[in-house]
Motif scaffolding. Structure first.
Motif, PDB file in Angstrom:
ATOM      1  N   LEU A  72       0.825  -1.205   0.000  1.00 15.71           N
ATOM      2  CA  LEU A  72       0.000   0.000   0.000  1.00 15.71           C
ATOM      3  C   LEU A  72       0.861   1.257   0.000  1.00 15.71           C
ATOM      4  O   LEU A  72       0.539   2.252  -0.664  1.00 15.71           O
ATOM      5  N   SER A  74       3.900   1.640  -1.220  1.00 13.88           N
ATOM      6  CA  SER A  74       4.616   1.824  -2.479  1.00 13.88           C
ATOM      7  C   SER A  74       3.685   1.937  -3.674  1.00 13.88           C
ATOM      8  O   SER A  74       4.106   2.349  -4.760  1.00 13.88           O
ATOM      9  N   GLY A  75       2.418   1.558  -3.491  1.00 10.15           N
ATOM     10  CA  GLY A  75       1.491   1.546  -4.610  1.00 10.15           C
ATOM     11  C   GLY A  75       1.703   0.380  -5.552  1.00 10.15           C
ATOM     12  O   GLY A  75       1.083   0.316  -6.610  1.00 10.15           O
ATOM     13  N   ASN A  76       2.569  -0.567  -5.181  1.00  9.34           N
ATOM     14  CA  ASN A  76       2.867  -1.741  -6.011  1.00  9.34           C
ATOM     15  C   ASN A  76       2.272  -2.974  -5.351  1.00  9.34           C
ATOM     16  O   ASN A  76       2.821  -3.498  -4.385  1.00  9.34           O
ATOM     17  N   HIS A  77       1.157  -3.440  -5.865  1.00  5.71           N
ATOM     18  CA  HIS A  77       0.473  -4.582  -5.263  1.00  5.71           C
ATOM     19  C   HIS A  77       0.982  -5.919  -5.786  1.00  5.71           C
ATOM     20  O   HIS A  77       0.459  -6.963  -5.394  1.00  5.71           O
ATOM     21  N   ALA A 152      -0.067   7.357  -2.217  1.00  3.83           N
ATOM     22  CA  ALA A 152       0.307   6.329  -3.197  1.00  3.83           C
ATOM     23  C   ALA A 152      -0.891   5.731  -3.908  1.00  3.83           C
ATOM     24  O   ALA A 152      -0.736   4.891  -4.783  1.00  3.83           O
ATOM     25  N   LYS A 153      -2.108   6.174  -3.571  1.00  3.79           N
ATOM     26  CA  LYS A 153      -3.304   5.567  -4.156  1.00  3.79           C
ATOM     27  C   LYS A 153      -3.395   5.695  -5.668  1.00  3.79           C
ATOM     28  O   LYS A 153      -3.753   4.736  -6.332  1.00  3.79           O
ATOM     29  N   SER A 155      -2.816   5.066  -9.216  1.00  2.00           N
ATOM     30  CA  SER A 155      -2.004   4.034  -9.858  1.00  2.00           C
ATOM     31  C   SER A 155      -1.284   4.550 -11.099  1.00  2.00           C
ATOM     32  O   SER A 155      -0.342   3.945 -11.568  1.00  2.00           O
ATOM     33  N   SER A 183      -7.225  13.147  -5.030  1.00  2.00           N
ATOM     34  CA  SER A 183      -5.982  12.562  -5.519  1.00  2.00           C
ATOM     35  C   SER A 183      -4.935  13.657  -5.752  1.00  2.00           C
ATOM     36  O   SER A 183      -5.261  14.839  -5.916  1.00  2.00           O
TER      37      SER A 183
END
Length: 352
Positions: A72, A74-77, A152-153, A155, A183
């Motif tokens: 969450l 890093s925004g990298n799931h 980071a939300k 994408s 955002s």
């Protein structure tokens, strides 16, 4: 701060590890993930005590919660982030001031590590003065984690975001209202639309704080291009409005959240340098709603606006009294005009 905000059912329960695992698998919000992280770390630490450990692989659950938080942040799931902890961090109790000052500059792994160790330090020093200090560190860590997760939300990177159609804008605005979240892409658009050379002093100051606040996160380079000219314009207006105050040398000593008493005393003098005044205002704006810094923020804002547009020089007291009376009449009249405009808008909205 140490108390878990009820991520598990209250009361005496069995199968606590299974309940925690079910909670983790249900895609909890970041606030609940932080609670689970502390809960799992506490039970994992109990294995080194005299009491029998609670059943379950709490170390694995803790690492899974930490990895999910890192995704969450890093925004990298897609990344696993299983090595999320900082193995070299050892926050001794006497380092609480350094911990507070380091939070904003930490990487994500260091921030989560400090959050756990700060909570543990506070727990181990319950009813001692050091507990409140480390509770404050843990609370600041939690706030910073949630702020970074929110930042980071989006994408899609801001610099590569495609142009949206009117229909997309309406959908985005509806989603923002529904989630109560704006955002960074929207903030950048608002800031760029608002920035112009005919800005009022108050709007320029608000714009400066908005852009500076967004520039403190992982997307700071995106806002640098607009922050620099805004800052230059703001500083120039202050110096032109109060050239005598521009010569005051800045002083040090307002770097920590618990320095509000020193900051208040300095602001009350009315003789801080422009740099100090802006720095304290930025610090105060980031405080919590019930913090003593709120009053300091109001005073800083008033002083900054006054420096940008100071009252006229007065040749005698009579002239000064006339100016103050005229200024107050102008303000009262402005309130009346605003109220009348709101009433007309309300009436217009109620017509068929």
């Amino acid at each position: 701060m140490n108390a878990i905000s009820h991520p598990l059912p209250a009361g005496y329960i069995t199968g606590q590890f299974d309940v925690a695992g079910h909670e983790l698998a249900s895609s909890p919000p970041p606030e609940r993930l932080l609670d689970l992280l502390l809960l799992a770390d506490q039970h994992e630490a109990e294995k080194e005590g005299h009491a029998a450990p609670r059943p379950g692989h709490w170390d694995q659950l803790r690492d899974e919660a930490g990895a999910e938080l890192m995704q969450l942040l890093s925004g990298n799931h897609e990344a696993d982030h299983l090595g999320w902890r900082d193995p070299d961090a050892d926050w001794q109790p006497k380092l609480f001031r350094h911990a507070l000052n380091s939070i904003a500059k930490m990487d994500n792994a260091g921030l989560l590590t400090l959050f756990i160790q700060a909570s543990e330090n506070a727990y181990l020093r319950e009813a001692e003065p050091m507990q409140a200090r480390w509770d404050r560190v843990a609370a600041q860590c939690r706030e910073e984690v949630l702020r970074r997760v929110a930042a980071a939300k989006p994408s899609v990177p801001l610099e590569a975001a495609p142009e949206a159609s009117d229909e997309d804008d309406e959908t985005e605005d509806a989603d923002a209202d529904a989630d109560d979240y704006v955002s960074l892409r929207e903030v950048l658009r608002v800031a760029e639309d608002a920035f112009e050379y005919e800005l009022s002093d108050a709007k320029l100051l608000d714009l400066y704080i908005l852009v500076d606040n967004c520039g403190a996160g992982p997307d700071d380079e995106i806002f640098d291009d607009i922050l620099d000219p805004i800052t230059e314009m703001l500083q120039k207006r202050i110096e032109q409005g109060s050239p005598d105050l521009a010569l005051i040398s800045p002083v040090e000593g307002f770097d920590y959240p618990d320095h509000h008493a020193q900051a208040l005393a300095a602001v009350l003098t009315g003789k801080l340098s422009n740099k100090n005044l802006l720095t304290i205002y930025r610090m105060a704006w980031d405080c919590e709603p019930d913090s003593p810094w709120m009053a300091i923020a109001d005073m800083c804002r008033a002083q900054i606006l006054r420096r940008m547009k100071p009252p006229p020089l007065r040749p005698d007291d009579r002239y000064w009294l006339d100016w103050k009376r005229t200024e107050l009449v102008r303000r009262v009249t402005a309130h009346d005009q605003a109220d009348a405009g709101g009433a007309e808008a309300s009436l217009a909205g109620g017509r068929p």
